[in-house]
Design an enzyme around this catalytic site. Structure first.
Site, mmCIF file in Angstrom:
data_model
loop_
_atom_site.group_PDB
_atom_site.id
_atom_site.type_symbol
_atom_site.label_atom_id
_atom_site.label_comp_id
_atom_site.label_asym_id
_atom_site.label_seq_id
_atom_site.Cartn_x
_atom_site.Cartn_y
_atom_site.Cartn_z
ATOM 1 N N ASP A 72 0.816 -1.206 0.000
ATOM 2 C CA ASP A 72 0.000 0.000 0.000
ATOM 3 C C ASP A 72 0.855 1.264 0.000
ATOM 4 O O ASP A 72 0.486 2.270 -0.604
ATOM 5 C CB ASP A 72 -0.929 0.004 1.217
ATOM 6 N N ASP A 147 -3.804 10.261 4.599
ATOM 7 C CA ASP A 147 -3.916 11.169 5.736
ATOM 8 C C ASP A 147 -2.879 12.279 5.701
ATOM 9 O O ASP A 147 -1.836 12.177 5.052
ATOM 10 C CB ASP A 147 -3.797 10.397 7.059
ATOM 11 N N ARG A 174 -4.320 18.447 23.136
ATOM 12 C CA ARG A 174 -3.029 18.561 23.811
ATOM 13 C C ARG A 174 -2.432 17.163 23.902
ATOM 14 O O ARG A 174 -2.970 16.284 24.569
ATOM 15 C CB ARG A 174 -3.211 19.166 25.199
ATOM 16 N N ASP A 176 0.306 14.386 21.362
ATOM 17 C CA ASP A 176 1.353 14.158 20.361
ATOM 18 C C ASP A 176 1.027 14.740 18.989
ATOM 19 O O ASP A 176 1.900 14.817 18.129
ATOM 20 C CB ASP A 176 1.601 12.652 20.201
#
Length: 288
Positions: A72, A147, A174, A176
């Site tokens: 992919d 994405d 808030r 990563d």
């Protein structure tokens, strides 16, 4: 059934050891069926057929379809390269999951025969456009099939991201980072981030917080007609915008990222027998 394919572009990752033998078998198949083949210049030299090599920038005008030998990830990279040209992309799986591929290398000739005879269909998959503004000036734009992710570096400090949908402030994440996904990408990084699985024919955008430090942070699904805006606030962490896990751009505190549906469409080749939920059950090993 649609137009039979007479001219194929074949792309594969140059470091995959299984690619050259498969490529030689494909070239032999093409000779038997009088198919016209074009390769990228690196692989053309590796299989000692340099006359078939063309720069990737010229391939779209010479072929009817691109066949990717890989997983992919290879398909994602190829789709981004040819989306503006509207070139269909088919995949023969040399990777692991292979949600976007037609089958594995053992079925390569059968897959190619179906393409040659026009026994396939094309799925039009929505893509994302991501635009970065710094002090109200556009400094970057790119497209993605899966994405667009805003993510901090390895330093153990959180970042704050204010998210708005079409001008309406929604919340601040808030943690990563935050992930914006298409339905196609819902089975990729968004899945591991706790997002929902969305069939590719649903016109929607997904927002998923990454390792949020607040318990009320939840994934959100909204219309593909919305414009998603993320404003980054951080002073101690490196931050990147990453498209399809492959193309990155460094962000600074105060940067604003706008994510929306792209005008480009990914044209993914599929067979009539493939059903999204059947593939999902098989790949995710659900049920019996």
């Amino acid at each position: 059934m649609i137009k039979p394919v007479k001219r194929l572009g074949i792309l594969c990752h140059p470091t995959r050891e299984s690619a050259p033998p498969l490529l030689r078998a494909i070239l032999a198949w093409a000779a038997r069926h009088e198919m016209e083949i074009r390769l990228d210049e690196i692989m053309a030299k590796r299989v000692r057929r340099p006359q078939l090599g063309v720069p990737r920038s010229e391939m779209s005008g010479l072929v009817d379809m691109v066949v990717v030998l890989g997983g992919d990830g290879s398909i994602l990279e190829t789709v981004r390269s040819f989306a503006a040209d509207g070139l269909p992309v088919a995949g023969i799986n040399l990777g692991h999951l292979g949600f976007l591929t037609l089958g594995d290398s053992k079925r390569a000739e059968a897959i190619l025969d179906r393409l040659r005879l026009g026994r396939y269909r094309i799925e039009n998959r929505m893509m994302l456009k991501a635009v970065v503004f710094r002090k109200d000036r556009e400094i970057f734009r790119g497209i993605a099939l899966n994405d667009a992710v805003i993510v901090k570096g390895p330093i153990l400090r959180v970042i704050d991201i204010d998210v708005s949908i079409s001008g309406t402030y929604i919340t601040s994440f808030r943690g990563d980072g935050v992930l914006f996904s298409t339905p196609t990408g819902s089975t990729a990084y968004a899945l591991s981030a706790g997002g929902p699985i969305v069939p590719p024919w649903v016109n929607a955008l997904l927002i998923c917080p990454l390792h949020s430090h607040t318990l009320n942070a939840r994934p959100v699904i909204t219309s593909d007609q919305e414009i998603l805006t993320a404003k980054v606030s951080a002073t101690h962490s490196t931050i990147d915008l990453v498209l399809d896990g492959q193309e990155g751009f460094g962000l600074l505190g105060g940067d604003e990222v706008q994510v929306s549906r792209a005008s480009e469409t990914a044209r993914i080749v599929a067979f009539g027998t493939r059903n999204f939920f059947q593939v999902l059950r098989q790949k995710m090993k659900w049920g019996r």
